[in-house]
Motif scaffolding. Sequence first.
Motif, PDB file in Angstrom:
ATOM      1  N   ALA A 160     -12.945  -3.090  -4.974  1.00 55.33           N
ATOM      2  CA  ALA A 160     -13.222  -2.828  -3.550  1.00 55.33           C
ATOM      3  C   ALA A 160     -14.710  -2.562  -3.346  1.00 55.33           C
ATOM      4  O   ALA A 160     -15.318  -3.046  -2.388  1.00 55.33           O
ATOM      5  CB  ALA A 160     -12.395  -1.647  -3.062  1.00 55.33           C
ATOM      6  N   THR A 209      -0.161   8.871  -0.118  1.00 49.14           N
ATOM      7  CA  THR A 209       0.894   8.437   0.813  1.00 49.14           C
ATOM      8  C   THR A 209       1.896   7.473   0.193  1.00 49.14           C
ATOM      9  O   THR A 209       2.898   7.153   0.829  1.00 49.14           O
ATOM     10  CB  THR A 209       0.283   7.759   2.059  1.00 49.14           C
ATOM     11  N   MET A 210       1.623   6.985  -1.012  1.00 47.38           N
ATOM     12  CA  MET A 210       2.556   6.009  -1.593  1.00 47.38           C
ATOM     13  C   MET A 210       3.928   6.655  -1.810  1.00 47.38           C
ATOM     14  O   MET A 210       4.032   7.872  -1.966  1.00 47.38           O
ATOM     15  CB  MET A 210       2.017   5.478  -2.919  1.00 47.38           C
ATOM     16  N   ALA A 211       4.944   5.806  -1.788  1.00 49.42           N
ATOM     17  CA  ALA A 211       6.313   6.323  -1.947  1.00 49.42           C
ATOM     18  C   ALA A 211       6.492   6.942  -3.330  1.00 49.42           C
ATOM     19  O   ALA A 211       5.925   6.462  -4.310  1.00 49.42           O
ATOM     20  CB  ALA A 211       7.295   5.178  -1.748  1.00 49.42           C
ATOM     21  N   LYS A 212       7.220   8.031  -3.386  1.00 53.16           N
ATOM     22  CA  LYS A 212       7.496   8.704  -4.673  1.00 53.16           C
ATOM     23  C   LYS A 212       8.962   8.473  -5.043  1.00 53.16           C
ATOM     24  O   LYS A 212       9.808   8.336  -4.152  1.00 53.16           O
ATOM     25  CB  LYS A 212       7.237  10.213  -4.537  1.00 53.16           C
ATOM     26  N   PHE A 267       0.818  -1.208   0.000  1.00 51.13           N
ATOM     27  CA  PHE A 267       0.000   0.000   0.000  1.00 51.13           C
ATOM     28  C   PHE A 267       0.859   1.269   0.000  1.00 51.13           C
ATOM     29  O   PHE A 267       0.457   2.301  -0.522  1.00 51.13           O
ATOM     30  CB  PHE A 267      -0.927  -0.018   1.224  1.00 51.13           C
ATOM     31  N   PHE A 268       2.046   1.182   0.598  1.00 55.94           N
ATOM     32  CA  PHE A 268       2.889   2.381   0.689  1.00 55.94           C
ATOM     33  C   PHE A 268       4.071   2.345  -0.283  1.00 55.94           C
ATOM     34  O   PHE A 268       4.938   3.198  -0.238  1.00 55.94           O
ATOM     35  CB  PHE A 268       3.389   2.550   2.133  1.00 55.94           C
ATOM     36  N   LYS A 269       4.102   1.330  -1.136  1.00 54.70           N
ATOM     37  CA  LYS A 269       5.196   1.220  -2.103  1.00 54.70           C
ATOM     38  C   LYS A 269       5.016   2.220  -3.245  1.00 54.70           C
ATOM     39  O   LYS A 269       3.901   2.642  -3.552  1.00 54.70           O
ATOM     40  CB  LYS A 269       5.229  -0.198  -2.677  1.00 54.70           C
ATOM     41  N   GLU A 270       6.136   2.503  -3.874  1.00 53.72           N
ATOM     42  CA  GLU A 270       6.088   3.384  -5.048  1.00 53.72           C
ATOM     43  C   GLU A 270       5.324   2.673  -6.170  1.00 53.72           C
ATOM     44  O   GLU A 270       5.499   1.480  -6.391  1.00 53.72           O
ATOM     45  CB  GLU A 270       7.520   3.667  -5.499  1.00 53.72           C
ATOM     46  N   GLN A 315      -3.280  14.491 -10.456  1.00 54.20           N
ATOM     47  CA  GLN A 315      -3.586  13.287  -9.656  1.00 54.20           C
ATOM     48  C   GLN A 315      -3.621  13.612  -8.169  1.00 54.20           C
ATOM     49  O   GLN A 315      -4.494  13.152  -7.434  1.00 54.20           O
ATOM     50  CB  GLN A 315      -2.537  12.207  -9.927  1.00 54.20           C
ATOM     51  N   LEU A 345       0.889   0.252  -4.688  1.00 48.24           N
ATOM     52  CA  LEU A 345      -0.355   0.646  -4.026  1.00 48.24           C
ATOM     53  C   LEU A 345      -1.571  -0.119  -4.562  1.00 48.24           C
ATOM     54  O   LEU A 345      -2.400  -0.601  -3.806  1.00 48.24           O
ATOM     55  CB  LEU A 345      -0.566   2.156  -4.219  1.00 48.24           C
ATOM     56  N   ILE A 354     -15.928   4.441   1.137  1.00 43.97           N
ATOM     57  CA  ILE A 354     -14.824   3.673   1.744  1.00 43.97           C
ATOM     58  C   ILE A 354     -13.730   3.359   0.709  1.00 43.97           C
ATOM     59  O   ILE A 354     -12.551   3.646   0.963  1.00 43.97           O
ATOM     60  CB  ILE A 354     -15.364   2.388   2.435  1.00 43.97           C
ATOM     61  N   PRO A 355     -14.082   2.798  -0.464  1.00 46.14           N
ATOM     62  CA  PRO A 355     -13.007   2.563  -1.451  1.00 46.14           C
ATOM     63  C   PRO A 355     -12.327   3.866  -1.884  1.00 46.14           C
ATOM     64  O   PRO A 355     -11.109   3.908  -2.056  1.00 46.14           O
ATOM     65  CB  PRO A 355     -13.718   1.918  -2.637  1.00 46.14           C
ATOM     66  N   ALA A 356     -13.124   4.935  -2.038  1.00 43.23           N
ATOM     67  CA  ALA A 356     -12.542   6.219  -2.460  1.00 43.23           C
ATOM     68  C   ALA A 356     -11.571   6.747  -1.404  1.00 43.23           C
ATOM     69  O   ALA A 356     -10.498   7.268  -1.735  1.00 43.23           O
ATOM     70  CB  ALA A 356     -13.658   7.241  -2.702  1.00 43.23           C
ATOM     71  N   PHE A 408     -10.802   0.269  -7.801  1.00 41.57           N
ATOM     72  CA  PHE A 408     -11.872   0.904  -7.020  1.00 41.57           C
ATOM     73  C   PHE A 408     -13.143   0.057  -7.097  1.00 41.57           C
ATOM     74  O   PHE A 408     -13.797  -0.211  -6.078  1.00 41.57           O
ATOM     75  CB  PHE A 408     -12.111   2.317  -7.575  1.00 41.57           C
ATOM     76  N   PHE A 446      -4.178  -2.505  -2.653  1.00 43.03           N
ATOM     77  CA  PHE A 446      -5.620  -2.233  -2.656  1.00 43.03           C
ATOM     78  C   PHE A 446      -6.391  -3.474  -3.115  1.00 43.03           C
ATOM     79  O   PHE A 446      -7.457  -3.804  -2.578  1.00 43.03           O
ATOM     80  CB  PHE A 446      -5.887  -1.040  -3.572  1.00 43.03           C
ATOM     81  N   ILE A 473      -9.844   4.977   0.815  1.00 39.94           N
ATOM     82  CA  ILE A 473      -8.618   4.150   0.858  1.00 39.94           C
ATOM     83  C   ILE A 473      -7.737   4.456  -0.353  1.00 39.94           C
ATOM     84  O   ILE A 473      -6.521   4.646  -0.228  1.00 39.94           O
ATOM     85  CB  ILE A 473      -8.987   2.646   0.888  1.00 39.94           C
ATOM     86  N   LEU A 474      -8.374   4.516  -1.537  1.00 39.49           N
ATOM     87  CA  LEU A 474      -7.583   4.733  -2.755  1.00 39.49           C
ATOM     88  C   LEU A 474      -6.933   6.108  -2.765  1.00 39.49           C
ATOM     89  O   LEU A 474      -5.737   6.244  -3.087  1.00 39.49           O
ATOM     90  CB  LEU A 474      -8.482   4.553  -3.989  1.00 39.49           C
ATOM     91  N   LEU A 516      -6.224   8.018  -0.201  1.00 38.38           N
ATOM     92  CA  LEU A 516      -5.179   8.054   0.830  1.00 38.38           C
ATOM     93  C   LEU A 516      -3.918   7.360   0.316  1.00 38.38           C
ATOM     94  O   LEU A 516      -2.792   7.864   0.494  1.00 38.38           O
ATOM     95  CB  LEU A 516      -5.680   7.365   2.106  1.00 38.38           C
ATOM     96  N   GLY A 517      -4.121   6.223  -0.339  1.00 36.97           N
ATOM     97  CA  GLY A 517      -2.976   5.487  -0.879  1.00 36.97           C
ATOM     98  C   GLY A 517      -2.232   6.280  -1.938  1.00 36.97           C
ATOM     99  O   GLY A 517      -0.996   6.313  -1.951  1.00 36.97           O
ATOM    100  N   LEU A 518      -2.966   6.932  -2.831  1.00 34.33           N
ATOM    101  CA  LEU A 518      -2.309   7.715  -3.896  1.00 34.33           C
ATOM    102  C   LEU A 518      -1.510   8.880  -3.320  1.00 34.33           C
ATOM    103  O   LEU A 518      -0.503   9.298  -3.888  1.00 34.33           O
ATOM    104  CB  LEU A 518      -3.356   8.234  -4.894  1.00 34.33           C
TER     105      LEU A 518
END
Lengths: 290, 71
Positions: free
Chosen positions: A74, B51-54, A51-54, B4, A206, B40-42, A71, A210, B44-45, B47-49
């Motif tokens: 889920a 917080t994901m590593a750049k 989830f936190f990976k690039e 995005q 990510l 809920i899916p929105a 989406f 998901f 999570i998605l 938040l993930g977009l």
Amino acid sequence: MNLMANILIQVIIAFLAGSLLLGLHRKIMARVQRRPGPPIIQHLLHSLKFFFKETGFPKTASKPFYIGITFILALIWIVGVIAGPVAHDSLLILFGVYAVYKIVEHNSGSSSGSPYGKLSCVRAVLSAATELPLFAAIIFVYLVTGTMNIGEIIAYQSVHGPLIFSIPLAALMFFMLIITKSPYSPFAITKDKVLISGFETEHYGLLRGFMHFSESIAWYVMLWVFLTIFFGPLTAVGYLVGMIVITFITGFINATTPIFSPNHSVMTQITVGAICFFGTILMIFTGVVA
Amino acid sequence: MNSQKIISIIVLVLSTIAILACLVINFDTWIVYAVAMFGIPAWILSLGLLTMAKPKPEDAEERIKEPFTGY
């Protein structure tokens, strides 16, 4: 309790329980194959780690579609949680969830532009054979109980006993679906290793995390529905034991059975489905089923 | 800020507000179901977009120019 709070709690339970059960499934497969296997918590850790990976997006992907399909995946399983554990609503909604899941497999594979995904997407159409026994099982549950409503089916079983004893072949048909959807299943032709990870191949980071979230919920909902409609009113401990037992059984089957080729997979599912279908009809008309 | 990121922030804020509103106020059942299904899916998605590593700035070019092997 507030409805939204109830839904959130059920979704979190479904995710955590589903993740641990899938971890257990992997562990059982490993032990059967004389490997140590990863810890049971590994599936949950993978979901969180991914989830936190690039995350990058393939050049060939249709980006809105490529993200949107995760989406939808889920969304449909949250519908499954609402229709099942939360509202005890109609089985037809759950059948609809499985039907849309097939569309997700199909479109997830095609949205990435990868040949592995595309081949998996074609196989998703073939493997729609899985849904036929499910539909037949739901019809038989309706014929015996006179209702599609899960709450009323539970009430029926509390009076007449679990349906597993009156329509065992319908339960077997539903169990076929569970085997098919379990990881490393002999029928999992959409995730055959010759296709790398099938329709999930190009969804990594990510988006894979998901998808893991949704698949954990899917596994929980599937087991919940099976236990509820065939084993009658169960306590939380009953559900827990039932889910662990089913995970053990599918783990053993999948560890010892190689994956079928697509045509064998479909023919096996249809054959088992047909035998159970006509067997149940015979049981109903000969009066074996009250 | 790219589109995005902007869309993700908007979706995260809206879904958080919608979920919290359903927790605090007793809306009709269908409204709560709709918010749960989409919110809920929105949440999570998005938040993930966010917080994901750049990729590091020096690696960002490499990610885009990664050779496409072709299928």
